[in-house]
Design a protein around this motif. Sequence first.
Motif, PDB file in Angstrom:
ATOM      1  N   LEU A 140      59.524  88.317 -21.680  1.00 58.53           N
ATOM      2  CA  LEU A 140      61.059  88.504 -22.061  1.00 58.53           C
ATOM      3  C   LEU A 140      61.250  90.030 -22.218  1.00 58.53           C
ATOM      4  CD1 LEU A 140      60.738  85.943 -25.032  1.00 58.53           C
ATOM      5  CD2 LEU A 140      61.488  85.561 -22.890  1.00 58.53           C
ATOM      6  N   ASN A 141      62.610  90.165 -22.016  1.00 58.33           N
ATOM      7  CA  ASN A 141      63.310  91.452 -22.490  1.00 58.33           C
ATOM      8  C   ASN A 141      63.172  92.715 -21.619  1.00 58.33           C
ATOM      9  OD1 ASN A 141      65.220  92.559 -24.378  1.00 58.33           O
ATOM     10  ND2 ASN A 141      63.488  93.901 -24.638  1.00 58.33           N
ATOM     11  N   ASP A 142      61.655  93.061 -21.305  1.00 55.98           N
ATOM     12  CA  ASP A 142      61.881  94.298 -20.616  1.00 55.98           C
ATOM     13  C   ASP A 142      60.280  94.445 -20.026  1.00 55.98           C
ATOM     14  OD1 ASP A 142      59.600  95.364 -22.464  1.00 55.98           O
ATOM     15  OD2 ASP A 142      61.206  95.391 -24.020  1.00 55.98           O
ATOM     16  N   LYS A 166      57.688  95.656 -20.540  1.00 58.28           N
ATOM     17  CA  LYS A 166      56.288  95.573 -21.559  1.00 58.28           C
ATOM     18  C   LYS A 166      56.252  94.117 -21.852  1.00 58.28           C
ATOM     19  CE  LYS A 166      55.104 100.286 -22.005  1.00 58.28           C
ATOM     20  NZ  LYS A 166      55.004 101.326 -22.743  1.00 58.28           N
ATOM     21  N   GLY A 167      56.877  93.032 -21.435  1.00 59.85           N
ATOM     22  CA  GLY A 167      56.749  91.710 -21.781  1.00 59.85           C
ATOM     23  C   GLY A 167      55.646  90.934 -20.981  1.00 59.85           C
ATOM     24  N   ILE A 168      55.060  91.610 -19.958  1.00 60.18           N
ATOM     25  CA  ILE A 168      54.031  91.114 -19.207  1.00 60.18           C
ATOM     26  C   ILE A 168      52.725  91.372 -20.011  1.00 60.18           C
ATOM     27  CG2 ILE A 168      53.675  93.271 -18.003  1.00 60.18           C
ATOM     28  CD1 ILE A 168      53.257  91.721 -15.492  1.00 60.18           C
ATOM     29  N   ILE A 185      55.215  84.872 -21.709  1.00 60.40           N
ATOM     30  CA  ILE A 185      55.941  84.568 -22.868  1.00 60.40           C
ATOM     31  C   ILE A 185      57.146  83.540 -22.188  1.00 60.40           C
ATOM     32  CG2 ILE A 185      56.865  84.795 -25.145  1.00 60.40           C
ATOM     33  CD1 ILE A 185      54.921  86.949 -25.225  1.00 60.40           C
ATOM     34  N   SER A 186      57.470  82.406 -22.784  1.00 59.62           N
ATOM     35  CA  SER A 186      58.713  81.645 -22.559  1.00 59.62           C
ATOM     36  C   SER A 186      59.662  81.733 -23.515  1.00 59.62           C
ATOM     37  CB  SER A 186      58.298  80.231 -21.967  1.00 59.62           C
ATOM     38  OG  SER A 186      59.385  79.383 -22.074  1.00 59.62           O
ATOM     39  N   MET A 195      61.302  79.476 -24.421  1.00 57.68           N
ATOM     40  CA  MET A 195      60.971  78.233 -25.340  1.00 57.68           C
ATOM     41  C   MET A 195      60.271  78.397 -26.487  1.00 57.68           C
ATOM     42  SD  MET A 195      62.428  75.820 -23.311  1.00 57.68           S
ATOM     43  CE  MET A 195      62.051  74.422 -24.324  1.00 57.68           C
ATOM     44  N   SER A 196      59.083  79.132 -26.408  1.00 56.18           N
ATOM     45  CA  SER A 196      58.364  79.189 -27.736  1.00 56.18           C
ATOM     46  C   SER A 196      58.670  80.159 -28.424  1.00 56.18           C
ATOM     47  CB  SER A 196      56.827  79.403 -27.140  1.00 56.18           C
ATOM     48  OG  SER A 196      56.618  80.512 -26.455  1.00 56.18           O
ATOM     49  N   ALA A 197      59.187  81.573 -27.992  1.00 55.01           N
ATOM     50  CA  ALA A 197      60.004  82.690 -28.682  1.00 55.01           C
ATOM     51  C   ALA A 197      60.953  82.287 -29.588  1.00 55.01           C
ATOM     52  CB  ALA A 197      60.316  83.683 -27.746  1.00 55.01           C
ATOM     53  N   SER A 200      59.379  80.199 -32.668  1.00 58.00           N
ATOM     54  CA  SER A 200      58.749  81.229 -33.415  1.00 58.00           C
ATOM     55  C   SER A 200      59.609  81.871 -34.358  1.00 58.00           C
ATOM     56  CB  SER A 200      57.775  81.926 -32.333  1.00 58.00           C
ATOM     57  OG  SER A 200      57.434  83.053 -33.264  1.00 58.00           O
ATOM     58  N   LEU A 201      60.732  82.555 -33.621  1.00 58.71           N
ATOM     59  CA  LEU A 201      61.590  83.399 -34.482  1.00 58.71           C
ATOM     60  C   LEU A 201      62.367  82.467 -35.427  1.00 58.71           C
ATOM     61  CD1 LEU A 201      63.511  85.425 -31.631  1.00 58.71           C
ATOM     62  CD2 LEU A 201      61.949  86.380 -33.651  1.00 58.71           C
ATOM     63  N   GLY A 213      62.855  88.214 -28.062  1.00 59.22           N
ATOM     64  CA  GLY A 213      61.654  88.820 -27.264  1.00 59.22           C
ATOM     65  C   GLY A 213      62.158  90.556 -27.312  1.00 59.22           C
TER      66      GLY A 213
END
Lengths: 265, 265
Positions: free
Chosen positions: A11-13, A15-17, A115-116, A118-120, A123-124, A210
Amino acid sequence: MKELVFVGLGLNDEKGITAKGLDETRTADAVFMENYTSCMPDFSLERFEALCGKRVQLITRRDLEEEGGIVILQAAKVGKTVFLVPGDPFIATTHVALRIDAEKQGIKTRVVHGISIMSAIVSLSGLHNYKFGKTVTVPFPDNFSETPYNVIGQNKKLGLHTLCLLDLKVTENQYLSINQAIKLLQKVEENKKMGIITPDTVAVGIARAGANNPILKADYIKSLVNFDFGEPPFSLIIPGDLHFMEVDTLIAFAGAPEDFRRLVK
Amino acid sequence: MKELVFVGLGLNDEKGITAKGLDETRTADAVFMENYTSCMPDFSLERFEALCGKRVQLITRRDLEEEGGIVILQAAKVGKTVFLVPGDPFIATTHVALRIDAEKQGIKTRVVHGISIMSAIVSLSGLHNYKFGKTVTVPFPDNFSETPYNVIGQNKKLGLHTLCLLDLKVTENQYLSINQAIKLLQKVEENKKMGIITPDTVAVGIARAGANNPILKADYIKSLVNFDFGEPPFSLIIPGDLHFMEVDTLIAFAGAPEDFRRLVK
């Protein structure tokens, strides 16, 4: 090694990998990426190329849907090829056809998850994962549909939360806002009058899951419809029955009003 | 900076963490980790410490549940503190209480997401994400419950897939196997006779999602019950109605028998 590795960018940027995904990219002979299925607001291709030390070739929807991803398949026939996809590579089914084609042509494939959304989002939100029912996408007004309203109603009847993904056209920079999504649901309510979306219905809006500054706001629909969530991407949860721990979390981290406590079942 | 950052470790091994999560860990003054809520089969603490350049203090269930995570909170009052959690930090609600306590004590908190088993399994299976209903956990036989059977039945009635998480006791190295889970569901069927779990019911077993060698096998219950999935962790999906693209994917990547094609609705 001749193979095609599908790697999630998360996600997002840039460094999400995962560290694993980055390793795979660093050791690839050819690296492709698509950026049209999801929005990664803070992603910089330049910074990502510096991070992985490789040139990345952008793939368009046309390359995949009309050309069948032939440029990727050709690369995978001569060396290790990484195809980078926002989020997780296969949570949406867009790229399943490419994987099936690759295997049919004798190219080995692997998946490195990302990271999907869906789960983020689950979680949030702090809402209990096993209390989510079917997920639904709220379409743009020109694709108006009663389905999201019906899915929310079906989930609520079972006491379950509904995760609503909001439609987007990344290449045209169009994102259905949380406010628009609520208004669409209210419009269906006006017709069907089933009491599924009332002014006092509880909802949770999430922007930029994310990112370092995600916005999370839980409130009654009548207030949430005017809340400013800033920049996309956006999602919306319509909760079903709420456990007291879920309410505690919404108050602590999603700015829910204290009187949410009366909602506990 | 005094703060508590919850960082997801993702799946399987020390490289399941995101580049962002690794950066946060590298710049922390104190690093804690728990490894009792999920199983990361190929994780090496030694390799992880080499990767992040920090000493990592292991936290036990007792530290958190009986001591309220006081050692983490104390560290977060004097410097940047990272708490590493397998998967995503808040997909299970185990650590929500710690986050609420931290904020009550004036400690700022942030979340760096990790890959969750929830999304990895959906992604691996190739089944459509928006067709999953409520998720359920199948407990060990000594906690026998009819709930998983009932949830599968409820989802099936709506045409929806059920993701079954299988119970585990990581510290005791006990994992409910896919075969055991199927047998438990069959036992409920024997009592209730609702036809929800028959010998010809379709199921998908998944072992070691997120590893380099995940095992994915789709078959009829009568065959799957004898399939050897190897080492844990395990999950099980009982599909509802199947789309032809879902069947294609199960045949291509989960070794489903060709006659699954007759199941397409």
